[in-house]
Write an enzyme that holds these catalytic residues in place. Sequence first.
Site, PDB file in Angstrom:
ATOM      1  N   THR A 119       0.869  -1.189   0.000  1.00 47.02           N
ATOM      2  CA  THR A 119       0.000   0.000   0.000  1.00 47.02           C
ATOM      3  C   THR A 119       0.907   1.241   0.000  1.00 47.02           C
ATOM      4  O   THR A 119       1.656   1.458   0.943  1.00 47.02           O
ATOM      5  CB  THR A 119      -0.894  -0.021   1.254  1.00 47.02           C
ATOM      6  OG1 THR A 119      -1.654  -1.231   1.217  1.00 47.02           O
ATOM      7  CG2 THR A 119      -1.831   1.175   1.301  1.00 47.02           C
ATOM      8  N   GLU A 148      -3.452  -4.772  -3.122  1.00 50.94           N
ATOM      9  CA  GLU A 148      -4.139  -6.003  -2.710  1.00 50.94           C
ATOM     10  C   GLU A 148      -5.247  -5.655  -1.725  1.00 50.94           C
ATOM     11  O   GLU A 148      -5.159  -4.671  -0.997  1.00 50.94           O
ATOM     12  CB  GLU A 148      -3.136  -7.018  -2.146  1.00 50.94           C
ATOM     13  CG  GLU A 148      -2.335  -6.540  -0.933  1.00 50.94           C
ATOM     14  CD  GLU A 148      -3.090  -6.668   0.347  1.00 50.94           C
ATOM     15  OE1 GLU A 148      -3.949  -7.548   0.426  1.00 50.94           O
ATOM     16  OE2 GLU A 148      -2.836  -5.867   1.271  1.00 50.94           O
ATOM     17  N   CYS A 258      -3.483  -2.663   8.965  1.00 54.12           N
ATOM     18  CA  CYS A 258      -3.843  -1.868   7.775  1.00 54.12           C
ATOM     19  C   CYS A 258      -4.683  -0.630   8.073  1.00 54.12           C
ATOM     20  O   CYS A 258      -4.238   0.490   7.837  1.00 54.12           O
ATOM     21  CB  CYS A 258      -4.570  -2.761   6.782  1.00 54.12           C
ATOM     22  SG  CYS A 258      -3.611  -4.222   6.390  1.00 54.12           S
TER      23      CYS A 258
HETATM   24  C1  UGA Z   1      -8.207  -4.932   5.765  1.00 54.41           C
HETATM   25  C2  UGA Z   1      -9.151  -4.893   4.562  1.00 54.41           C
HETATM   26  O1  UGA Z   1     -10.410  -5.471   4.906  1.00 54.41           O
HETATM   27  C3  UGA Z   1      -8.553  -5.635   3.364  1.00 54.41           C
HETATM   28  O2  UGA Z   1      -9.403  -5.507   2.232  1.00 54.41           O
HETATM   29  C4  UGA Z   1      -7.179  -5.029   3.038  1.00 54.41           C
HETATM   30  O3  UGA Z   1      -6.535  -5.737   1.982  1.00 54.41           O
HETATM   31  C5  UGA Z   1      -6.306  -5.090   4.267  1.00 54.41           C
HETATM   32  O4  UGA Z   1      -6.935  -4.397   5.365  1.00 54.41           O
HETATM   33  C6  UGA Z   1      -4.995  -4.429   3.923  1.00 54.41           C
HETATM   34  O5  UGA Z   1      -4.984  -3.217   3.679  1.00 54.41           O
HETATM   35  O6  UGA Z   1      -3.985  -5.137   3.769  1.00 54.41           O
HETATM   36  P1  UGA Z   1      -7.605  -6.754   7.644  1.00 54.41           P
HETATM   37  O7  UGA Z   1      -6.819  -5.677   8.303  1.00 54.41           O
HETATM   38  O8  UGA Z   1      -7.009  -8.095   7.482  1.00 54.41           O
HETATM   39  O9  UGA Z   1      -8.067  -6.296   6.159  1.00 54.41           O
HETATM   40  O10 UGA Z   1      -8.905  -6.961   8.526  1.00 54.41           O
HETATM   41  P2  UGA Z   1     -10.481  -6.677   8.422  1.00 54.41           P
HETATM   42  O11 UGA Z   1     -11.193  -7.957   8.305  1.00 54.41           O
HETATM   43  O12 UGA Z   1     -10.773  -5.665   7.413  1.00 54.41           O
HETATM   44  O13 UGA Z   1     -10.760  -6.091   9.884  1.00 54.41           O
HETATM   45  C7  UGA Z   1     -10.135  -4.891  10.331  1.00 54.41           C
HETATM   46  C8  UGA Z   1     -10.638  -4.519  11.706  1.00 54.41           C
HETATM   47  O14 UGA Z   1     -12.009  -4.112  11.648  1.00 54.41           O
HETATM   48  C9  UGA Z   1     -10.589  -5.655  12.731  1.00 54.41           C
HETATM   49  O15 UGA Z   1     -10.133  -5.158  13.961  1.00 54.41           O
HETATM   50  C10 UGA Z   1     -12.026  -6.123  12.822  1.00 54.41           C
HETATM   51  O16 UGA Z   1     -12.350  -6.737  14.037  1.00 54.41           O
HETATM   52  C11 UGA Z   1     -12.758  -4.804  12.634  1.00 54.41           C
HETATM   53  N1  UGA Z   1     -14.165  -4.987  12.147  1.00 54.41           N
HETATM   54  C12 UGA Z   1     -14.400  -5.480  10.907  1.00 54.41           C
HETATM   55  C13 UGA Z   1     -15.212  -4.602  12.959  1.00 54.41           C
HETATM   56  O17 UGA Z   1     -15.009  -4.128  14.105  1.00 54.41           O
HETATM   57  N2  UGA Z   1     -16.487  -4.746  12.493  1.00 54.41           N
HETATM   58  C14 UGA Z   1     -16.755  -5.245  11.264  1.00 54.41           C
HETATM   59  O18 UGA Z   1     -17.949  -5.332  10.900  1.00 54.41           O
HETATM   60  C15 UGA Z   1     -15.695  -5.626  10.454  1.00 54.41           C
END
Ligand code: UGA
Length: 434
Positions: A119, A148, A258
Amino acid sequence: MKLTIIGSGYVGLVSAICFAKIGHEVACIDKDENKISSLKKGIIPIYEPGLKEMLAENSANISFTTDLSEALSDSEAVFIAVGTPQGEDGSADLSYVLSAAKEIVENSQEDKVIITKSTVPVGTADKIRDIIKNSASKFDFKVASNPEFLREGSAIQDFMEPDRIVIGVNDKKSDKILSEIYHYFAPEKLVKTDSKTSELIKYAANSFLAAKICFINEMADLCEKTGSNIKELSQAIGLDSRIGDKFLNPGPGFGGSCFPKDIMAILNIAQQNNVNLSLISSTINSNKNRKSEMTKKIAKNFDDNSLENKKVTVLGLAFKANTDDIRYSPAIEIVKNLSKNNAIIKAFDPEALENSKQELKNYQNIIFCNDLYEAISDCDLIVIATEWPEFKKLDFNKIKSITKSRKIVDLRNIFDLEFIEDQGFKYDFIGKKN
Ligand code: UGA
């Protein structure tokens, strides 16, 4: 096609193994010799479901080395997937990306397309083009952006079944090479744009998702005060296709490697361009305050509102389920707050225990338990901080036999109120009416 991937961290490794799976010959390079020697033996240094098995199945198509010239030899495209850590002012530190680009140019023996997967801020591809312009290399290099969108814990599925693949190309050759690399996917999945737009798409997507989480968290706060039901609210607004039902789960705030970093970086890009991203600034503040609010919420479950000497079990330390990653994990911040408030903490996580021990080593009164029920035994309160699937299968009869406590604070809303009350427990959750 022969591809080189620079950087065998999370993004590099998942991409490399998935590219091998779709038929490319992939050479991975990393400067960390221990990591490379482990990978050569099929040992994956991160926890990502299915990745080890996928590597084993596709090992004929993938090689690991610390030798850049060897990794670059004969490849038509090189992906840069190195880290972009957060600088002091919130900007993304590009030093690894730019030095990787320089090394590619200096060590290549044929023409190549250099593609950023990390990124990176808007204009990074142009900076790499400048490096090429100023080099003495006789070969023809093109530069493209291909961010990505993988999520930790579901990275393989995200790669193999993407919503879209963004390709930022400013020339025909890069367009042709990237189209060939992604030939496995339906052509309509490919979103083609220029490199600057592609670079910004990644930040915009993560910022939007981060804001969406803060929005639902704040709605949960309002539900708590008004006596409305956050679960039903979330479902109902999500049914509007303009809003969508994903990323509407309220919780203890977002974490991970991220969102927290990327929203600071986009803010920095905006500041440099004299643009006011007030929504992003609010998102940052909203998420920052969330962890202390969660600590107060936990304390409210005690009659004296105090955490002093209270035995609190924290279930889940990773920033979300299905990962061992604790970077910016709200669970870790909450444990730190509990410790500062003199609670006695027993913590359990199925995968993130070792990383957590390291991160929390300077905090008092934390016992790390290898067993879920060992963590729960003899506690005053159970806090669910990460939504691991095994927590949904808690054996409440067993819990009753190992602790007198009948209180659960669920910061991930994994249970229904009625179900927990039927088990004989008091249930506090995000958005619960006071
Ligand atoms: C995030 C993005 O979703 C990916 O598309 C992206 O590629 C990635 O960052 C990156 O930039 O590399 P990630 O950090 O693995 O992915 O995790 P997420 O599943 O997006 O969750 C991020 C945070 O949001 C977590 O702490 C999760 O618990 C929180 N979250 C997510 C919530 O509190 N509520 C939700 O409804 C969804």
